[in-house]
Enzyme design. Sequence first.
Site, PDB file in Angstrom:
ATOM      1  N   THR A 166       0.833  -1.210   0.000  1.00 58.69           N
ATOM      2  CA  THR A 166       0.000   0.000   0.000  1.00 58.69           C
ATOM      3  C   THR A 166       0.863   1.253   0.000  1.00 58.69           C
ATOM      4  O   THR A 166       0.660   2.161  -0.810  1.00 58.69           O
ATOM      5  CB  THR A 166      -0.915  -0.008   1.227  1.00 58.69           C
ATOM      6  OG1 THR A 166      -1.702  -1.201   1.221  1.00 58.69           O
ATOM      7  CG2 THR A 166      -1.847   1.194   1.222  1.00 58.69           C
ATOM      8  N   THR A 167       1.829   1.305   0.905  1.00 60.99           N
ATOM      9  CA  THR A 167       2.731   2.453   0.958  1.00 60.99           C
ATOM     10  C   THR A 167       3.525   2.577  -0.334  1.00 60.99           C
ATOM     11  O   THR A 167       3.863   3.686  -0.754  1.00 60.99           O
ATOM     12  CB  THR A 167       3.694   2.309   2.152  1.00 60.99           C
ATOM     13  OG1 THR A 167       2.916   2.152   3.341  1.00 60.99           O
ATOM     14  CG2 THR A 167       4.591   3.520   2.305  1.00 60.99           C
ATOM     15  N   TYR A 178      -2.181 -10.376   2.792  1.00 61.14           N
ATOM     16  CA  TYR A 178      -2.149  -8.995   3.261  1.00 61.14           C
ATOM     17  C   TYR A 178      -3.575  -8.570   3.574  1.00 61.14           C
ATOM     18  O   TYR A 178      -4.369  -8.296   2.675  1.00 61.14           O
ATOM     19  CB  TYR A 178      -1.507  -8.133   2.173  1.00 61.14           C
ATOM     20  CG  TYR A 178      -1.310  -6.675   2.496  1.00 61.14           C
ATOM     21  CD1 TYR A 178      -1.666  -6.123   3.710  1.00 61.14           C
ATOM     22  CD2 TYR A 178      -0.733  -5.828   1.554  1.00 61.14           C
ATOM     23  CE1 TYR A 178      -1.475  -4.785   3.992  1.00 61.14           C
ATOM     24  CE2 TYR A 178      -0.530  -4.492   1.810  1.00 61.14           C
ATOM     25  CZ  TYR A 178      -0.910  -3.972   3.029  1.00 61.14           C
ATOM     26  OH  TYR A 178      -0.718  -2.637   3.290  1.00 61.14           O
ATOM     27  N   LYS A 197      -0.161 -10.729   7.017  1.00 61.54           N
ATOM     28  CA  LYS A 197       0.211  -9.352   7.360  1.00 61.54           C
ATOM     29  C   LYS A 197      -1.082  -8.693   7.832  1.00 61.54           C
ATOM     30  O   LYS A 197      -1.933  -8.305   7.026  1.00 61.54           O
ATOM     31  CB  LYS A 197       0.797  -8.622   6.158  1.00 61.54           C
ATOM     32  CG  LYS A 197       1.147  -7.151   6.425  1.00 61.54           C
ATOM     33  CD  LYS A 197       1.614  -6.467   5.142  1.00 61.54           C
ATOM     34  CE  LYS A 197       2.064  -5.034   5.388  1.00 61.54           C
ATOM     35  NZ  LYS A 197       0.979  -4.106   5.707  1.00 61.54           N
ATOM     36  N   GLY A 226       0.587  -5.047  10.773  1.00 62.10           N
ATOM     37  CA  GLY A 226       0.764  -4.003   9.777  1.00 62.10           C
ATOM     38  C   GLY A 226       0.436  -2.622  10.309  1.00 62.10           C
ATOM     39  O   GLY A 226       0.282  -1.679   9.531  1.00 62.10           O
ATOM     40  N   GLU A 247       1.674   1.794  14.820  1.00 62.23           N
ATOM     41  CA  GLU A 247       1.224   2.715  15.865  1.00 62.23           C
ATOM     42  C   GLU A 247       0.536   1.990  17.026  1.00 62.23           C
ATOM     43  O   GLU A 247       0.271   2.602  18.059  1.00 62.23           O
ATOM     44  CB  GLU A 247       0.303   3.791  15.280  1.00 62.23           C
ATOM     45  CG  GLU A 247      -0.998   3.291  14.704  1.00 62.23           C
ATOM     46  CD  GLU A 247      -0.897   2.899  13.235  1.00 62.23           C
ATOM     47  OE1 GLU A 247      -1.944   2.938  12.550  1.00 62.23           O
ATOM     48  OE2 GLU A 247       0.208   2.565  12.771  1.00 62.23           O
ATOM     49  N   SER A 289       4.746   1.436   7.408  1.00 61.21           N
ATOM     50  CA  SER A 289       5.139   2.559   6.554  1.00 61.21           C
ATOM     51  C   SER A 289       6.040   3.543   7.287  1.00 61.21           C
ATOM     52  O   SER A 289       6.924   4.160   6.685  1.00 61.21           O
ATOM     53  CB  SER A 289       3.892   3.274   6.030  1.00 61.21           C
ATOM     54  OG  SER A 289       3.103   3.768   7.104  1.00 61.21           O
TER      55      SER A 289
END
Length: 374
Positions: free
Chosen positions: A95-96, A187, A218, A247, A250, A266
Amino acid sequence: GNPINCGGSWDQSRGGGSLSHHQRLMALITKVFWASVGAAVLGSGMAVEPLRLNGLIAAVMTPMHRDGSLNLPMVSEQARYFQATNISHVFVAGTTGESVSLTVPERLKLTEAWERVGNETGIRYIVHVGAESINDVITLAKHADAHGAEALGIMPSVFFKPETIEALGAWIETAAAQAPDLPLYYYHIPSQTGVEFDMLDLLTEMDRRGVNNFAGVKYTGLYETRAFPDLMRCNAYKNGAYDILSGREEVMAEALAVGTVGFIGSQFNFAGDIYWAVHNENDMSRRNQLQLAAIELLYLWLDTAPAATDGNKAMMEVAGVPVGPPRAPKLPMPTDVKVQLRAKVQTWCEDPTLGGLFDPVPQICVGASRAGAV
């Protein structure tokens, strides 16, 4: 079939004629033994081991020129930054990395660029092969296998979505078959794909199918309802038979608390050293303090980036690695906003309760302090 020749032929005349009852019995036992071994090997496919990484994998950005074309020489600069922040694994074209905004030929070239840089630096790479067409998935998977990938990742198609867990399992099985010696990770990012299943159900389905190189998940959908209970159940399934990677960096502290030790993120593009500090901290109170500081860094660009712009790439530029603009429909961050972002990063770095918690000084703070960082 014929008996296995293990280094020479059997000549009956040497033994004085026909085989004895004992010799015939031993020959039969030997034949049955090797046949059973062969069947077990074929039946199991000699299951491929998951990576079992305890640490960080950067969901690497795809560098681009201002005209939107790939800027592959920049991959070397990204790798140098990763080495400075102790990142030794990358996840290519996720995605990133703007995967589905790239053409298949671009994705092939990107993998080859990481192959070259990986050979020079020792950085290893997982290649994401998800696409809208299963034929593109096949092309990408075979190419990644031929160009040194250590593993594959795959998202589902996102326009014509798999509507059942069986349909998703068939999609994954097809991809896995193209590179049977590489571990393959599903993913799971339902916020982007709209494909929402409990991952425990997927593990059960892949078990049923007997896909020997299906390695795990993931797990990016950690904001979804029941996600953490599902994550815990996946970690425990068959005594940890599958590798479940987070994934969402944070929520690293939370994921570590439920037994997840591998992370694909990311923020590791520019803050790998910061998140290594969180990952390696054993004191829970201190870990939470470091995690909060990392979250505040994340919210700098989340709160600063205008809608539809790519704050992640702007942060990489602040760090001193100009990976260029995003691919449409994303928009580049305006220069004046990037200047504001750099100033906010500098303030974060100078705050003793935020950037000042980390020793040594985070690399993004080093980059932000340089003149002309944006």
